[in-house]
Design a protein around this motif. Sequence first.
Motif: not given
Length: 562
Positions: A408, A413-414, A416-418, A420-421
């Motif tokens: 973080e 953050s975009y 980090i979210n990617q 996770k997918t």
Amino acid sequence: MVTADEIRAIGIFSRLDESACERLARVAADVSLVPGEYAAEEGAQRALFAVLAGRIEATRNVDGIDRVLGERLPGDIFGEVPISLGTVFPVGFRAAERTRVMRIEPQDYHAVASLAPEVAEEVGKLASHRMSGTRGLQGIAADPAPPRATVVGRRLDGACSELRRFLDRNQIHFTWLKPDEPDAAEMWGDTLPADADLPVIRVVGGKTVVRPRLRRVAELLGLETEPAAAEYDTVIVGAGPAGLAAAVYGASEGLRTIVVEREAPGGQAGTSSKIENYLGFPSGVSGDELASRALQQAVRHGAEILVTREITRIDATARQVHLDGGDVLRGRTIILACGVSWRRLAIEGFDRLVGKGISYGAARSEALNVHGLDVHIVGAGNSAGQSAMFFSTHARSVTILCRGDSLEKSMSSYLINQLKTRPNIEVLTRTQVSAAHGETALEAIDATNADTGTTTRIACGGLFIFIGADAETEWLPPEIALDSRGYVLTGPDVSASAHWELERDPYLLETSVPGIFASGDIRFSPVKRVAAAVGEGSMAIAFVHQYLREAEPAAAVASPLA
Ligand SMILES: Cc1cc2nc3c(=O)[nH]c(=O)nc-3n(C[C@H](O)[C@H](O)[C@H](O)COP(=O)(O)OP(=O)(O)OC[C@H]3O[C@@H](n4cnc5c(N)ncnc54)[C@H](O)[C@@H]3O)c2cc1C
């Protein structure tokens, strides 16, 4: 101005009535082109053109060279594909001789087509004809550019990786044969070179060279390595985004411009698999594609770009730059765009295995090397995250090794979210690589957990390192003021440092030596981004014009910004 009679002489408009011809004549632009000038470049926005006099060539850029695909003569139209399909120009159209064309904007074309549907029908038919068949666009797309060279080399041979990267970054289309592939000898057309001679390059229609130096490869392929003149209006050090932007603006604004690049165009951006935050590319753009487009643009505007040549010394007083090998150039101005260099990991086994499974950064060409393997990424910034996303579609698994507690603090953050997918991406926090193992190529790494102190050996098919970069400016002359970490001070930072001797203030991007500018990552500034480098490279040219006007008024080149 285009006349109604000229419009009627164009086959496709011959059946238009008098008033429609006059209407078109009023809105059509009358464009005169000199030989080599483009009516529409590859990628240009749609419009419909007709040739009134002269000759137009349809061209497509392959490996940085324009291939001529066809011609249009008086009475012919071009642009029917983009106007019918609402796309950009898939090929370029340039004048082969002095030529006059008329250009019709989409809204004017559609206004005429709604009154005369037969025109739209004819244009549509022509577009469909151009799209299909072996000589149409589908044929062109299916017919890949012929390779300009064949390389024989092993996957995990550092010299072969370096050679392939160099060819990619110079937009040279080549075939790569791995000696252990069953059909390699057949494709090579002879007995394969001995292992000790690899890598080998054979240039189509030219020579075969074993274990070539990059300079030799550049010469074999006709890339520029020698300056054409002894003096330039501006000498640019480095062909990363900042240097290429300065080259485009400098050359297009009439300055005699040379860029000297020690490796290949693209700089750090060329090692980035995807740049997501560069304006105008909503789905991101790979660094090598961006660099390749910028290179074409700079060359098209007339900038000279030397590759595999390093500037080793600058004489600030004489404004001379010394190239490796002894050549000396004088620059009325100099732009330092030499960026930063990857920080190296001083860990057991690393230096020996660089290029043999360990890489600093990750160009798109690395994808071929990781198919089905377990790869590891060291770093926690955006560049580490982008490459993890990139490799996750090629490798079996991707593991990010991060020293801190979480991503973080250092990654957007975009991203980090990617991450996770993707089920095949794992993040190991509080973990560092402590050693790399392998006889001839990387086989495993040791990863040490900071909380438990335990070290685990993990099989590794590729290790990509993204731990930041440093300015390497020790070769610059002492007159150029640096900050404590080696970044070049410019503008207000120079005034504040008491290195400045002129009465006027230094320009925003001017170093402590008047007439020597700095842009991009090498400059002391908190922003290290492609967009900033491109902006500063372009801006540096405006300051070059101002400097030349003031310092050498008689010899200054008129700036369009003046
Ligand atoms: C893996 C990675 C991912 C990145 N992702 C992004 C991103 O998504 N978005 C973003 O905005 N930024 C990103 N960046 C940062 C961005 O690439 C840099 O900010 C940008 O490339 C800086 O451009 P530059 O021209 O100043 O320097 P560089 O790109 O470093 O280019 C400098 C050039 O100068 C040459 N050179 C150096 N010294 C000499 C010399 N003495 N003689 C001749 N040539 C010399 C070098 O070989 C190099 O080609 C990324 C960087 C990396 C490494």
